[in-house]
Design an enzyme around this catalytic site. Structure first.
Site, mmCIF file in Angstrom:
data_model
loop_
_atom_site.group_PDB
_atom_site.id
_atom_site.type_symbol
_atom_site.label_atom_id
_atom_site.label_comp_id
_atom_site.label_asym_id
_atom_site.label_seq_id
_atom_site.Cartn_x
_atom_site.Cartn_y
_atom_site.Cartn_z
ATOM 1 N N HIS A 124 11.865 12.988 7.681
ATOM 2 C CA HIS A 124 10.731 12.718 6.810
ATOM 3 C C HIS A 124 9.388 12.969 7.463
ATOM 4 O O HIS A 124 8.454 13.473 6.834
ATOM 5 C CB HIS A 124 10.823 11.258 6.351
ATOM 6 C CG HIS A 124 9.731 10.844 5.411
ATOM 7 N ND1 HIS A 124 9.644 11.327 4.125
ATOM 8 C CD2 HIS A 124 8.690 9.996 5.560
ATOM 9 C CE1 HIS A 124 8.589 10.785 3.523
ATOM 10 N NE2 HIS A 124 7.992 9.986 4.381
ATOM 11 N N SER A 142 -13.860 19.050 -8.078
ATOM 12 C CA SER A 142 -14.680 19.304 -9.265
ATOM 13 C C SER A 142 -15.635 18.142 -9.518
ATOM 14 O O SER A 142 -15.519 17.089 -8.941
ATOM 15 C CB SER A 142 -13.795 19.526 -10.486
ATOM 16 O OG SER A 142 -13.678 18.324 -11.201
ATOM 17 N N ASP A 188 15.743 14.339 5.080
ATOM 18 C CA ASP A 188 14.782 13.259 4.830
ATOM 19 C C ASP A 188 15.515 12.037 4.265
ATOM 20 O O ASP A 188 16.090 12.096 3.174
ATOM 21 C CB ASP A 188 13.714 13.766 3.832
ATOM 22 C CG ASP A 188 12.528 12.829 3.733
ATOM 23 O OD1 ASP A 188 12.678 11.621 4.023
ATOM 24 O OD2 ASP A 188 11.446 13.297 3.344
#
Lengths: 437, 438
Positions: B375, B261, B340
């Site tokens: 991970h 934006s 993870d």
């Protein structure tokens, strides 16, 4: 911003391929049932631009698959997965008589493929395409090594396949245009064959002395391969086109040094004076130049130079004495050499001599003289510099583009199978069921 | 560049050669047919599969196929599988089973994803390509035998190229004072959807994923938002606005501005879609400050590798430390590894899911939780790194972090998640555009 422009995706798989590999061109996300033109553009090394295009209509999902859908017109029509390559033509306004041949084989041929809205036949440069991608076409697979060869008086380039080796070997001969043409040898090395492209008309020896090489030049090339640590000395083949065929047939039958595993002869003839070699061959052709014809566009037609096929065995190689498998590839619309008639004569000789089991004969209707690796544009006519007279002239090679391109694809595939079978097999094999005659 | 490419092929081939060996040549001259090895395609993008086929072998005999890669850092990585040729003397990696090595079973791409540093290498290595303009060169070789294969010379080998950048992709370096990154632009007229690609706390500039995304049809900016080992306060809002303007200047092609934006306030940024791999989107202005304060939560495993996942768990309990995901208005995809050990991705994703559901935004969320996956979920076929070297920025300390995951499930997760990420991006950035622009 036009919404139409944003959606369309174009993909070519593989984006980097070998020159003889097929690709799949996919257009997606266009409006359903929309008219589209797929356009290919290539600028070759000499600066000339080539292009091809085809008209499609996307399906209900807004997709076009060039391998499955029908082109309704353009530089090719019908279902032609590789049409955008083999139908490449010089762009309007180009010089006449162009032929596409890669000189630097270490860099890929880059083709831009784009998709345009509606069915266009011109003005591609003025319009913004909906999408565009680049495709690389390689003559050399990764790991293939290019080695210039100047020892033993040779003018050659050796291409070694990737890996420790040793590999079967091949001597690659081109025709009367001379020069050192590397692309076919590079491609064969990408298929596991140590291939050496040999210049025998404009080689260092000839340029310095003005003399045409003799049989021992080719035998030197053969011996070079034979003793090379990366080459299997007992597995050496020869491949030749046009004048190269004449050399191979003579050597295969008469050389004491060369023990070929197999030979492939494209668009050539066995007609030549048995007394002598290359120089005598060239003199013989010159002597017959009265048989040269011209088309209404003044293009040179040389196919009658060796016709009619002589009966006299002093004027043609006695292929009945051949001891290795031989593949003959001929175009029935060859306007440059009487390759078809010669092939028929050779077939007869071998049948009578009882060694026709060694022969694989591939004869293609409406194919011309320049039978090259597949998907390269067909040249029916091109500018040719005659080695003897040093003059440039427009020569008619023959062939109708569609049939010629199909023939190239089929012949190359069969040539690779033939070479693999004879160079990689455990036992010496004869011809396979590859013959179509 | 291409001349250099062939030279590299040269150098790498030496490990595949045996030195000119008269005995071997004599052996070969006894007319035994050499094997034929093919890898197709020989040049591919890194997320494309290949087919490895060997023919002309002795029938029903043991062979080992081995891949070898010499990395930019100078380490050697390898993978290998033990096979038996069939009655026609053929081994097809796509169809046959590996009976051991670095992978087993029917694994068409096992020779890539199971790669690991060769015995005797340095520890804590991670395979990441820095120069994406050149391909990864992988030599695939065939050896006689199984366990004892290393004692033999390879019978045949082939080099294959794996590329991050497709043909025609343009790489534009961005190096201003405030902004550093690599911009990758696909060929063609555009406009293209844009992607901002952010890596993790390791810092530095890694471009390979951006290059690959560009090869799949997106303008992609790999943004270095802080340098390795250096703490830098980053004003993320300012950067987003800069990025937007920069992309337009550099590419001169119209870009879809749905992605970013005009408001520099990052709370109002309206990306068309957001994919978060591994970490929930929790960048804070003083993020680099937060983690070191929680270092007391770091655990250490049996190899003395640091496990950081509890640091995140502690942070989850503090509302002031979390981005208010209830305010997200675009589709969000979270990709997590259940094993993870570096970040508590699954717990974080649970937390995000709860918050978004409560705000009625649950339909925007897509989650992929992969079991036994660690991970570092990378593009497909990247070798799995279970623990790697890491430079802690606050203390300049070099540690080995444990990332987790078991190689096979982790590699499957990489393959599957990539395809799902691409289809998610395609759906929201390509197909939806027709809807959005009306």
């Amino acid at each position: 911003m036009d919404e139409k422009h944003s959606c369309v995706t174009l993909s070519v798989q593989p984006s980097r391929g070998l020159v003889d590999e097929k690709f799949v061109i996919l257009v997606q996300n266009s409006f359903p049932s929309s008219l589209l033109t797929i356009y290919a553009h290539h600028q070759c090394e000499d600066g000339n631009s080539w292009h091809a295009f085809a008209h499609y209509t996307s399906d209900a999902a807004g997709a076009v698959n060039v391998s499955e859908d029908c082109s309704m017109g353009g530089t090719y029509s019908g279902v032609e997965a590789m049409g955008l390559l083999w139908s490449l033509k010089p762009v309007p306004g180009s010089k006449p008589g162009l032929r596409m041949r890669k000189k630097n084989v270490q860099a890929p041929m880059v083709v831009t493929i784009s998709v345009y809205s509606s069915h266009l036949t011109e003005g591609f440069g003025d319009q913004v395409p909906l999408a565009g991608v680049e495709v690389e076409r390689w003559y050399m697979a990764p790991g293939v090594r290019r080695i210039p060869v100047t020892e033993d008086g040779l003018t050659a380039t050796l291409f070694l396949p990737s890996g420790p080796g040793p590999f079967p070997g091949l001597l690659d001969l081109w025709g009367g245009g001379g020069q050192l043409v590397e692309y076919r040898a590079a491609l064969l090395a990408s298929h596991g064959i140590a291939s050496m492209a040999l210049d025998y008309l404009t080689c260092k020896y000839t340029m310095e002395t003005g003399k045409i090489v003799e049989q021992d030049y080719f035998e030197m090339a053969y011996k070079f391969l034979q003793k090379h640590p990366k080459v299997l000395g007992s597995r050496i083949a020869m491949l030749g086109l046009s004048l190269g065929t004449s050399v191979i047939l003579k050597m295969a039958v008469h050389s004491q040094i060369m023990k070929l595993r197999c030979a492939v002869c494209v668009s050539g003839s066995h007609v030549q004076p048995m007394d002598g070699f290359l120089k005598e061959m060239l003199d013989y052709f010159s002597k017959n130049c009265g048989n040269t014809r011209f088309t209404k566009d003044n293009e040179v037609v040389w196919r009658d130079l060796l016709l009619p096929i002589p009966i006299d065995l002093s004027l043609k190689v006695d292929v009945g004495k051949l001891q290795c498998p031989l593949m003959l590839i001929v175009g029935e619309d060859d306007q440059n050499w009487c390759a078809y008639e010669s092939a028929m004569d050779m077939k007869g000789m071998m049948e009578r001599a009882g060694n026709s089991h060694l022969l694989t004969l591939l004869s293609y209707p409406n194919a011309g003289h320049l039978m090259e690796p597949p998907y390269m544009p067909h040249a029916r006519v091109s500018l040719f510099r005659d080695m003897q007279s040093r003059q440039k002239m427009m020569v008619l090679w023959g062939g109708q583009t569609l049939e010629h391109s199909r023939a190239q694809e089929d012949a190359w595939r069969k040539l690779l199978v033939f070479l693999r079978k004879n160079l990689y097999s455990g036992v010496k094999s004869g011809s396979s069921s590859l013959s179509n005659l | 560049m291409l001349q250099g490419l062939i030279k590299i092929s040269h150098m790498h081939m030496t490990e595949g050669f045996f030195i000119k060996n008269d005995q071997t040549k004599a052996r070969r001259c006894s007319d035994s047919p050499p094997p034929i090895l093919s890898v197709r395609p020989s040049r591919a993008l890194v997320d494309e599969a290949f087919e490895v086929l060997v023919e002309n072998l002795a029938p029903v005999s043991p062979f080992t196929l081995r891949s070898l890669h010499h990395s930019e850092d100078g380490d050697d990585w390898e993978a290998y599988g033990h096979y038996f040729s069939d009655h026609s003397g053929r081994v097809s990696v796509s169809e046959d089973l590996s009976f051991g090595g670095t992978y087993s079973g029917m694994e068409p791409m096992g020779l890539i994803w199971s790669m690991r540093p060769v015995p005797g290498s340095r520890t804590g290595l991670r395979l990441r390509k820095k120069d994406v303009t050149t391909p990864m060169l992988i030599t695939v070789s065939l050896y006689n035998g199984h366990e004892d294969f290393r004692g033999n010379s390879p019978l045949v080998s082939m080099v294959t190229e794996r590329w991050y950048m497709g043909p025609g992709i343009q790489r534009i370096e961005i190096s201003d004072e405030e902004l550093r990154g690599g911009l990758f632009v696909p060929p063609g007229p555009g406009p293209f959807p844009g992607i901002l690609d952010l890596w993790g706390g390791g810092g530095g500039l890694l471009e390979y994923r951006s290059a690959l995304l560009a090869s799949r049809g997106y303008v992609c900016l790999a943004l270095e938002y802080f340098k390795t080992g250096q703490m830098k306060s980053t004003d993320m809002s300012f950067e987003y606005f800069e990025v937007c303007g920069l992309i337009h200047q550099k590419t001169k092609k119209p870009l879809i501005f749905l992605f970013i934006s005009k408001e520099p306030d990052y709370e109002n940024i309206q990306p068309a879609a957001c994919v978060c791999v591994q970490k929930a989107y929790r960048v804070l202005k003083d993020h680099p400050q937060v983690i070191p304060d929680r270092f007391n939560k770091i655990r250490v495993d049996e190899n003395n590798h640091q496990i950081w996942r509890d640091v995140g768990l502690a942070l989850l309990k503090e509302p002031s430390m979390k981005v208010d995901v209830a305010k997200i208005n675009c589709p969000l995809m979270l990709v997590n590894g259940c094993d993870d050990q570096n970040w508590c991705s699954v717990e974080t994703a649970d937390d995000i899911s709860k918050t978004m559901d409560a705000a009625g935004k649950g339909h925007l969320l897509t989650r992929l939780d992969y079991p036994d996956t660690g991970h570092l979920i990378e593009p497909p076929f990247s070798p799995h790194c279970v623990a790697g070297n890491f430079m802690v920025y606050s203390s300049n300390e070099k540690v080995i972090q444990r990332y987790g995951g078991k190689t096979k499930p982790h590699s499957d997760a990489q393959d599957d998640s990539w395809r799902k990420i691409l289809s998610f991006l395609r759906r929201h950035l390509y197909s939806e555009r027709a809807k959005l622009s009306t």
